[in-house]
Motif scaffolding. Structure first.
Motif, PDB file in Angstrom:
ATOM      1  N   GLU A 401     -51.237  24.777 -23.616  1.00  0.00           N
ATOM      2  CA  GLU A 401     -50.353  25.049 -23.008  1.00  0.00           C
ATOM      3  C   GLU A 401     -50.262  24.955 -21.454  1.00  0.00           C
ATOM      4  O   GLU A 401     -51.226  25.570 -20.791  1.00  0.00           O
ATOM      5  CB  GLU A 401     -49.921  26.423 -23.534  1.00  0.00           C
ATOM      6  N   ASP A 402     -49.300  24.232 -20.802  1.00  0.00           N
ATOM      7  CA  ASP A 402     -49.529  24.184 -19.361  1.00  0.00           C
ATOM      8  C   ASP A 402     -48.312  24.858 -18.722  1.00  0.00           C
ATOM      9  O   ASP A 402     -48.232  24.682 -17.367  1.00  0.00           O
ATOM     10  CB  ASP A 402     -49.385  22.490 -19.177  1.00  0.00           C
ATOM     11  N   VAL A 403     -47.537  25.432 -19.507  1.00  0.00           N
ATOM     12  CA  VAL A 403     -46.456  26.088 -18.656  1.00  0.00           C
ATOM     13  C   VAL A 403     -46.684  27.539 -18.550  1.00  0.00           C
ATOM     14  O   VAL A 403     -46.930  28.430 -19.828  1.00  0.00           O
ATOM     15  CB  VAL A 403     -45.036  25.931 -19.578  1.00  0.00           C
ATOM     16  N   TYR A 404     -46.780  28.041 -17.429  1.00  0.00           N
ATOM     17  CA  TYR A 404     -47.284  29.610 -16.970  1.00  0.00           C
ATOM     18  C   TYR A 404     -46.425  30.696 -17.909  1.00  0.00           C
ATOM     19  O   TYR A 404     -47.367  31.530 -18.640  1.00  0.00           O
ATOM     20  CB  TYR A 404     -46.929  29.910 -15.782  1.00  0.00           C
ATOM     21  N   GLU A 405     -45.238  30.546 -18.024  1.00  0.00           N
ATOM     22  CA  GLU A 405     -44.555  31.703 -18.616  1.00  0.00           C
ATOM     23  C   GLU A 405     -44.778  31.757 -20.317  1.00  0.00           C
ATOM     24  O   GLU A 405     -44.940  32.487 -20.667  1.00  0.00           O
ATOM     25  CB  GLU A 405     -43.044  31.616 -18.561  1.00  0.00           C
ATOM     26  N   THR A 406     -44.726  30.213 -20.999  1.00  0.00           N
ATOM     27  CA  THR A 406     -45.166  30.309 -22.483  1.00  0.00           C
ATOM     28  C   THR A 406     -46.486  30.670 -22.380  1.00  0.00           C
ATOM     29  O   THR A 406     -46.488  31.605 -23.485  1.00  0.00           O
ATOM     30  CB  THR A 406     -44.972  28.884 -22.616  1.00  0.00           C
ATOM     31  N   LEU A 407     -47.486  30.466 -21.873  1.00  0.00           N
ATOM     32  CA  LEU A 407     -48.940  30.817 -21.883  1.00  0.00           C
ATOM     33  C   LEU A 407     -48.886  32.291 -21.932  1.00  0.00           C
ATOM     34  O   LEU A 407     -49.567  32.819 -22.971  1.00  0.00           O
ATOM     35  CB  LEU A 407     -49.798  30.292 -20.920  1.00  0.00           C
ATOM     36  N   LEU A 408     -48.345  33.160 -20.856  1.00  0.00           N
ATOM     37  CA  LEU A 408     -48.417  34.301 -20.619  1.00  0.00           C
ATOM     38  C   LEU A 408     -47.605  35.124 -21.912  1.00  0.00           C
ATOM     39  O   LEU A 408     -48.305  36.077 -22.477  1.00  0.00           O
ATOM     40  CB  LEU A 408     -47.509  34.932 -19.355  1.00  0.00           C
ATOM     41  N   ASN A 409     -46.666  34.557 -22.434  1.00  0.00           N
ATOM     42  CA  ASN A 409     -46.215  35.228 -23.478  1.00  0.00           C
ATOM     43  C   ASN A 409     -47.112  35.174 -24.926  1.00  0.00           C
ATOM     44  O   ASN A 409     -47.008  36.097 -25.454  1.00  0.00           O
ATOM     45  CB  ASN A 409     -44.623  34.580 -24.132  1.00  0.00           C
ATOM     46  N   ARG A 410     -47.538  33.922 -24.992  1.00  0.00           N
ATOM     47  CA  ARG A 410     -48.530  33.812 -26.197  1.00  0.00           C
ATOM     48  C   ARG A 410     -49.784  34.717 -26.178  1.00  0.00           C
ATOM     49  O   ARG A 410     -50.232  35.311 -27.021  1.00  0.00           O
ATOM     50  CB  ARG A 410     -48.976  32.263 -26.283  1.00  0.00           C
ATOM     51  N   ILE A 411     -50.270  34.919 -24.955  1.00  0.00           N
ATOM     52  CA  ILE A 411     -51.376  35.978 -24.826  1.00  0.00           C
ATOM     53  C   ILE A 411     -50.912  37.271 -25.268  1.00  0.00           C
ATOM     54  O   ILE A 411     -51.476  37.823 -25.987  1.00  0.00           O
ATOM     55  CB  ILE A 411     -51.906  35.858 -23.321  1.00  0.00           C
ATOM     56  N   LYS A 412     -49.629  37.650 -24.786  1.00  0.00           N
ATOM     57  CA  LYS A 412     -49.361  38.991 -25.129  1.00  0.00           C
ATOM     58  C   LYS A 412     -49.030  38.913 -26.557  1.00  0.00           C
ATOM     59  O   LYS A 412     -49.264  39.896 -27.367  1.00  0.00           O
ATOM     60  CB  LYS A 412     -47.873  39.132 -24.280  1.00  0.00           C
ATOM     61  N   GLU A 413     -48.337  37.900 -27.004  1.00  0.00           N
ATOM     62  CA  GLU A 413     -47.907  37.996 -28.531  1.00  0.00           C
ATOM     63  C   GLU A 413     -49.343  38.109 -29.370  1.00  0.00           C
ATOM     64  O   GLU A 413     -49.123  38.606 -30.508  1.00  0.00           O
ATOM     65  CB  GLU A 413     -47.391  36.413 -28.909  1.00  0.00           C
ATOM     66  N   ASP A 415     -51.745  39.868 -28.818  1.00  0.00           N
ATOM     67  CA  ASP A 415     -52.403  41.167 -28.228  1.00  0.00           C
ATOM     68  C   ASP A 415     -53.524  41.043 -27.570  1.00  0.00           C
ATOM     69  O   ASP A 415     -54.620  41.707 -27.594  1.00  0.00           O
ATOM     70  CB  ASP A 415     -52.757  41.823 -29.894  1.00  0.00           C
ATOM     71  N   LEU A 416     -53.569  39.726 -26.719  1.00  0.00           N
ATOM     72  CA  LEU A 416     -54.760  39.617 -25.588  1.00  0.00           C
ATOM     73  C   LEU A 416     -54.130  40.410 -24.420  1.00  0.00           C
ATOM     74  O   LEU A 416     -53.035  40.572 -24.134  1.00  0.00           O
ATOM     75  CB  LEU A 416     -55.140  38.373 -25.503  1.00  0.00           C
ATOM     76  N   ASP A 417     -55.016  40.628 -23.712  1.00  0.00           N
ATOM     77  CA  ASP A 417     -54.830  41.088 -22.311  1.00  0.00           C
ATOM     78  C   ASP A 417     -54.839  40.150 -21.388  1.00  0.00           C
ATOM     79  O   ASP A 417     -55.812  39.634 -20.977  1.00  0.00           O
ATOM     80  CB  ASP A 417     -55.887  42.223 -21.858  1.00  0.00           C
ATOM     81  N   PRO A 418     -53.349  39.867 -20.815  1.00  0.00           N
ATOM     82  CA  PRO A 418     -53.254  38.846 -19.742  1.00  0.00           C
ATOM     83  C   PRO A 418     -54.359  39.187 -18.390  1.00  0.00           C
ATOM     84  O   PRO A 418     -54.647  38.167 -17.742  1.00  0.00           O
ATOM     85  CB  PRO A 418     -51.788  39.283 -19.038  1.00  0.00           C
ATOM     86  N   ALA A 419     -54.934  40.273 -18.139  1.00  0.00           N
ATOM     87  CA  ALA A 419     -55.630  40.617 -17.084  1.00  0.00           C
ATOM     88  C   ALA A 419     -57.055  40.091 -17.421  1.00  0.00           C
ATOM     89  O   ALA A 419     -57.605  39.489 -16.551  1.00  0.00           O
ATOM     90  CB  ALA A 419     -55.858  42.132 -16.876  1.00  0.00           C
ATOM     91  N   ASP A 420     -57.312  39.717 -18.593  1.00  0.00           N
ATOM     92  CA  ASP A 420     -58.581  39.129 -18.786  1.00  0.00           C
ATOM     93  C   ASP A 420     -58.507  37.661 -18.532  1.00  0.00           C
ATOM     94  O   ASP A 420     -59.248  36.834 -18.508  1.00  0.00           O
ATOM     95  CB  ASP A 420     -58.976  39.398 -20.338  1.00  0.00           C
ATOM     96  N   TYR A 421     -57.328  37.099 -18.508  1.00  0.00           N
ATOM     97  CA  TYR A 421     -57.196  35.434 -18.351  1.00  0.00           C
ATOM     98  C   TYR A 421     -56.357  35.210 -17.204  1.00  0.00           C
ATOM     99  O   TYR A 421     -55.757  34.196 -17.049  1.00  0.00           O
ATOM    100  CB  TYR A 421     -56.273  35.040 -19.501  1.00  0.00           C
TER     101      TYR A 421
END
Ligand code: 4AD
Ligand code: MG
Length: 470
Positions: A401-413, A415-421
């Motif tokens: 995934e090369d699109v910032y927003e989409t990746l962020l959403n996937r991380i949240k979806e 249940d991972l912590d975006p802060a770790d990534y």
């Protein structure tokens, strides 16, 4: 052991000697006795192996040698020897050369009453219990030589294509595959671990946070691909999954190329090329060892490999694969269902159906990790698995995934912590590009090329649940 250092200088490897025509020349060989036969005529034939080839060299020892009665007659399988002699044309059948010994020094004895490797064939199960000695058998010597050649072939493949070899870290604070299954790394005194409201307080630990052994070098490879273009890692990876199967290890080696400006299709092409090119290298450069496996493990081994080198791999989507599996009359233990993972029985069926390796793409996003690029249908991701007949999944990869927003959403979806990534997300914030990569399981490739059924037999010291003897 007397005067070894001087003899070491002229030491010849048996692999080279067997090809030599330098009859009459003085040679020194060092190795282990495979077998010995004493004749009534007052001489002995020794078969010596030094690990340089699966073949042994025959040594002729005569009773006029000073230590003939006291030592040479007492030699048995497993003893180590340093043989000085003359290379001669062999009158015997099946070999071109042999060594007429002038001096044989015993390195170490191997008491035949207790030496675990007898002349007979041993089962692989038994040999796993003596992993410190199994390297001296034909099979495990051949595996070690092929592992070596296969590593070389893999590096050559990437170096020839200007990929940069990247050393990704073994200890990590992130979880690439986003699931459990990681081994913890800690210096905490486990007897006296401090808890903070039930949870372990990792601020007291070596890194000040929870650390693990890596499951994949992919995330770090992406960092370097987005700076250097094409990179690859080739190192050990660790999975704490409790699966006791013929194709899972807790510690295995993975080859992971990562390419900037590269889409899913191009990365499948590279995976196909990598498999074909390394297989071809082994067939060409490991003839004796491959002949051995073809003779004793699988009579169709070489022709099967040849076949795969010459066939175009099938490509189909996950949805098409589920369609084929559902229509088949096969009674699967796990009924093929859209949204569920493809099981090894399904992988086997697909390879048999097409009679060749198969690349399955575009899996449902729910069953794949957070980093895979979401397709326009928003149900599937740009994932790919390459399946080999008899082995099943050998490669797993994706377009990232090369699109910032989409990746962020996937991380949240997931249940991972975006802060770790945060640093992984940064790559999409600054100079993002389409990029792809995959991981190839080195031991699975070794299983395929040797025909050995169990993955524990293609790695020197297998790590599996409840097994850490060596
Ligand atoms: O499909 P996997 O889990 O993919 C990844 O780890 C990705 N991060 C790779 C990437 O895109 N760079 O693992 C890749 C391959 C599998 O296809 C399989 O061949 C092998 O690694 N593998 C194992 N081999 C032995 N024992 C295990 N427990 C394995 N797990 C995976
Ligand atoms: Mg996989």
């Amino acid at each position: 052991m007397k005067n070894i250092s001087k003899k070491m200088i002229r030491r010849k490897k048996i692999a080279g000697l067997l090809e030599s025509n330098e009859f009459g020349s003085e040679v020194t060989i060092m190795g282990w006795v495979k077998t010995k036969r004493d004749t009534k005529g007052g001489f002995s034939f020794l078969e010596i192996n030094d690990g340089s080839t699966i073949k042994n060299i025959q040594v002729l020892a005569e009773n006029k040698m000073a230590n003939y009665t006291e030592e040479i007659l007492r030699l048995t399988t497993g003893c180590s020897v340093i043989v000085k002699g003359v290379l001669v044309e062999s009158p015997g059948k099946g070999q071109k050369v042999e060594v007429k010994a002038t001096e044989i020094n015993i390195g170490g004895w191997a008491d035949p009453d207790s030496y675990p490797l007898q002349k007979k064939r041993h089962s692989f199960e038994y040999l796993r219990t003596i992993a410190h000695l199994r390297a001296r058998t034909n099979t495990f010597g051949a595996v070690a030589r092929i592992r070596n050649a296969m590593s070389y072939a893999i590096h050559t493949f990437f170096q020839d294509r200007d990929f940069i070899y990247l050393h990704s870290p073994i200890i990590t604070g992130s979880n690439c595959e986003g699931a459990g299954d990681m081994f913890k790394v800690t210096t905490l005194d486990l007897q006296r671990v401090k808890n903070k409201g039930g949870a372990v307080d990792f601020t007291e630990d070596f890194f000040g946070k929870s650390a693990s052994l890596t499951v994949s070098g992919q995330l770090e490879a992406e960092v370097y691909a987005l700076a250097l273009g094409n990179v690859y890692t080739f190192g050990p990876t660790f999975r704490a999954e409790n699966s006791n199967t013929y194709r899972h290890l807790a510690e295995f080696w993975m080859v992971e190329p990562e390419m900037a400006f590269c889409d899913l299709k191009e990365s499948i092409d590279l995976g196909e090329e990598l498999i074909k090119s390394t297989l071809a290298y082994i067939l060409k450069n490991c003839k004796d060892d491959m002949d051995f496996f073809n003779r004793f493990v699988d009579k169709d081994l070489i022709s099967t490999i040849d076949n795969i080198i010459n066939k175009h791999f099938e490509r189909l989507t996950y949805t098409e694969a589920i369609g084929i599996l559902s229509k088949s009359r096969e009674r699967f233990e796990f009924p093929p269902t859209w949204g569920k993972d493809i099981q090894s029985e399904h992988e086997r069926y697909l390879c048999e159906h097409f009679k060749k390796p198969v690349a399955v793409t575009d899996y449902p996003k729910e069953i794949k990790p957070f980093y895979m690029k979401v397709n326009k249908d928003s149900r599937t991701v740009k994932a790919m698995d390459i399946l080999l007949p008899g082995i099943g999944e050998i490669i797993g990869g994706s377009q990232r995934e090369d699109v910032y927003e989409t990746l962020l959403n996937r991380i949240k979806e997931m249940d991972l912590d975006p802060a770790d990534y945060w640093w992984y997300l940064d790559l999409r914030k600054y100079g993002t590009v389409i990029h792809s990569g995959f991981g190839l399981g080195f031991e699975r490739l070794m299983q395929f090329v040797t025909g050995l059924a169990n993955i524990r037999d293609v790695i020197p010291f297998p790590r599996t649940p409840k097994n850490l003897e060596f």
